[in-house]
Design an enzyme around this catalytic site. Structure first.
Site, PDB file in Angstrom:
ATOM      1  N   GLU A  29     -46.480  77.238  33.483  1.00 17.53           N
ATOM      2  CA  GLU A  29     -45.742  78.219  32.687  1.00 17.53           C
ATOM      3  C   GLU A  29     -44.271  78.212  33.060  1.00 17.53           C
ATOM      4  OE1 GLU A  29     -48.010  82.120  32.386  1.00 17.53           O
ATOM      5  OE2 GLU A  29     -48.850  81.184  34.154  1.00 17.53           O
ATOM      6  N   ASP A  50     -55.415  83.287  41.036  1.00 20.76           N
ATOM      7  CA  ASP A  50     -55.036  83.750  39.695  1.00 20.76           C
ATOM      8  C   ASP A  50     -55.419  82.735  38.617  1.00 20.76           C
ATOM      9  OD1 ASP A  50     -53.711  85.560  37.907  1.00 20.76           O
ATOM     10  OD2 ASP A  50     -51.998  84.194  37.835  1.00 20.76           O
ATOM     11  N   HIS A 102     -59.622  79.690  35.640  1.00 23.06           N
ATOM     12  CA  HIS A 102     -59.224  78.960  34.423  1.00 23.06           C
ATOM     13  C   HIS A 102     -59.279  77.433  34.594  1.00 23.06           C
ATOM     14  CE1 HIS A 102     -58.080  82.845  33.119  1.00 23.06           C
ATOM     15  NE2 HIS A 102     -56.831  82.854  33.540  1.00 23.06           N
ATOM     16  N   LYS A 150     -45.846  78.614  38.237  1.00 22.95           N
ATOM     17  CA  LYS A 150     -44.958  79.516  37.513  1.00 22.95           C
ATOM     18  C   LYS A 150     -43.540  78.968  37.647  1.00 22.95           C
ATOM     19  CE  LYS A 150     -47.922  83.215  37.138  1.00 22.95           C
ATOM     20  NZ  LYS A 150     -48.448  83.588  35.827  1.00 22.95           N
TER      21      LYS A 150
END
Ligand code: BG6
Length: 506
Positions: free
Chosen positions: A223, A242, A247, A343
């Site tokens: 991201e 996370d 995922h 991130k």
């Protein structure tokens, strides 16, 4: 744009714990509104927000109307429908951590449903994970776990193997497994589900989908945003808990699983667990050489992680992780799966790249640097959703130069068929009682069992490397070096990828 398949509508009353939180306004309410707009909800449905803020039903409806205007795409907003939708909303001000407040909830549900023992209840835990173990026990005290009630729990389900096992025990003491829906919204993504159709509804790929033809696989979910205002939640959780434990590993399972005997909840979930159980246990050598963790640092005026709100200035929480993992079974033995998430990288993209083996020798002439690559299949989960196959083709003209070209499919070519929101799909499945796309207790534990030694290693070795990477870069350079032993490299899509971009990295 409408989704095509309509299901029989089922009555429900959804109770959302954490009703004034971020998830509710960004994802849950817009998804429920989408279902309502598509006429996919039973006319008698109710949604009950639960939270500590004091709202009357009317004030909650007004607040959610404002949020919908912000978080529903402009072209999907219809004033009349929004007003009708919010008329189904109610609110209970209570402290979900306090057992004494639960009779209030029971009373409200009795009033809404007109039933002494309310039925068709669906509880959604959009709260901080610290409440996941308390709410079910409190529900039980007022018998709200009865009459086939269902409960949806957000990730991370547990903080490590032990806490996940403890949570599973609590849930099993209150609900049957058929009532528990552990949500991982990646499985609600149309493009993630399409991996199964691509593999199992076509017979041309299956014969080559194994160690004989596949060299390595990349799974990327990165991201461009940093952690924004989520520092309080994220710090101490980190990228592994996370994104990776849920995922990313789900995407690995979809790519690597055997065809289920039947496509139903048990058939599908049995195969997922088998993949997790086949993951090659991580060793000290892996921790040192095949795991790279990073944290973003300031670049120009873009702050680093440690400067973010609610993040300690000495935090060692990883915002990036890349790993090499292996699957020990007949199909995959010896094929590395490289997975990464981060991130504050150059773009937002989730994709799986399957690298096939090279041809046994290079028969056609080519200049160094211009020779055709080995075949590559790119499954783009988001954005610019689609599938690309790279293969060698003769350059027109004299001689026999061969170069790599792409054959692509993108979902926008399907015209007016909408891809649909992942949360809308999963909420509808839960209303319908379909558990296929929700994680079963054994899968959660198996996944934690695989990652537990890494978490322990980091705990015991506080000075294990955590590399800084400047905001807007592709993460620590060590993540490239990690792949050298297999002569592999990451496929980095172009910067500022948008929905209309082509596969410009190719
Ligand atoms: C969430 C993570 O589960 O997934 C977030 O908690 C992450 O940190 C998000 O940003 C990514 O989801 P998506 O659907 O936007 O790719």
């Amino acid at each position: 744009m409408v989704r095509q398949d309509k299901k029989n509508k089922q009555p429900f009353t959804m109770i959302i714990f954490g009703a004034s939180g971020d998830l509710t306004k960004r994802k849950l309410m817009p998804a429920l509104y989408e279902l309502f707009k598509d006429d996919r909800l039973d006319s008698g449905f109710s949604i009950v927000g639960v939270g500590r803020s004091e709202y009357s039903d009317e004030a909650f409806q007004a607040y959610q109307t404002e949020q919908l205007k912000e978080f529903v795409a402009d072209e999907e907003q219809d004033k009349t429908l929004m007003n009708e939708f919010v008329n189904h909303l109610h609110y209970v001000a209570m402290d979900s951590a306090n057992a004494d407040d639960y009779p209030l909830l029971l009373e409200k549900l009795q009033e809404i449903t007109g039933e002494k023992q309310p039925s068709h209840l669906l509880f959604y835990l959009a709260t901080p994970p610290s409440l996941y173990g308390k709410i079910p026990l409190h529900l039980k005290e007022v018998n709200l776990n009865q009459s086939g009630a269902r409960i949806i729990v957000e990730k991370p389900f547990g903080y490590d193997l032990q806490s996940a096992q403890e949570l599973n025990e609590i849930y099993a003491s209150v609900f049957e497994e058929e009532q528990i829906y552990r949500i991982d919204h990646f499985l609600g993504k149309e493009t993630a589900q399409n991996i199964l159709a691509f593999r199992f509804a076509n017979c041309i790929f299956e014969p080559i989908w194994n160690r004989n033809y596949i060299d390595y696989v990349e799974v990327t979910a990165v991201e461009s945003l940093g952690i924004e205002k989520r520092g309080g939640f994220y710090d101490g959780v980190g990228a592994l808990r996370d994104m990776v434990q849920n995922h990313l590993i789900q995407l690995v399972a979809l790519t690597a699983m055997e065809p289920p005997v039947r496509f139903n909840a048990d058939g599908f979930r049995n195969e997922v667990v088998k993949v997790y159980d086949s993951l090659r246990p991580l060793t000290d050598e892996d921790f040192e050489e095949h795991v790279v963790r990073g944290q973003y640092i300031r670049e120009g005026n873009k702050p680093g992680y440690r400067e973010e709100e609610n993040v300690p200035s000495t935090s060692r929480t990883e915002t990036y992780i890349a790993m090499k993992i292996g699957i020990e079974n007949w199909r995959w033995s010896g094929v590395p799966f490289y997975i990464r998430t981060g991130k504050a990288l150059p773009t937002k993209v989730t994709e799986i790249v399957v690298h096939f083996k090279k041809t046994p020798y290079q028969m056609f002439q080519c200049n160094e640097g211009d020779c055709p690559d080995a075949n590559k299949l790119i499954i783009r989960i988001q954005p610019n959703e689609g599938i690309v196959l790279r293969f060698g083709m003769k350059k027109p003209g004299t001689g026999f130069d061969v170069k790599s070209v792409s054959m692509d499919f993108t979902y926008d070519k399907l015209g007016d068929v909408s891809i649909g929101d992942a949360y809308a799909r999963l909420l509808e499945d839960c209303i319908q009682g379909d558990q296929t796309l929700f994680t079963r207790s054994d899968a959660v534990e198996s996944s934690w069992r695989f990652f537990a030694p890494l978490l322990d290693y980091w705990k015991e070795n506080e000075d294990a490397p955590l590399y800084g990477y400047p905001v807007g870069t592709w993460g620590p350079l060590e993540s490239e070096a990690m792949m050298n032993d297999h002569d592999a490299t990451w496929t980095n899509p172009c910067k500022n990828l948008t929905n209309t971009d082509q596969y410009c990295e190719l």
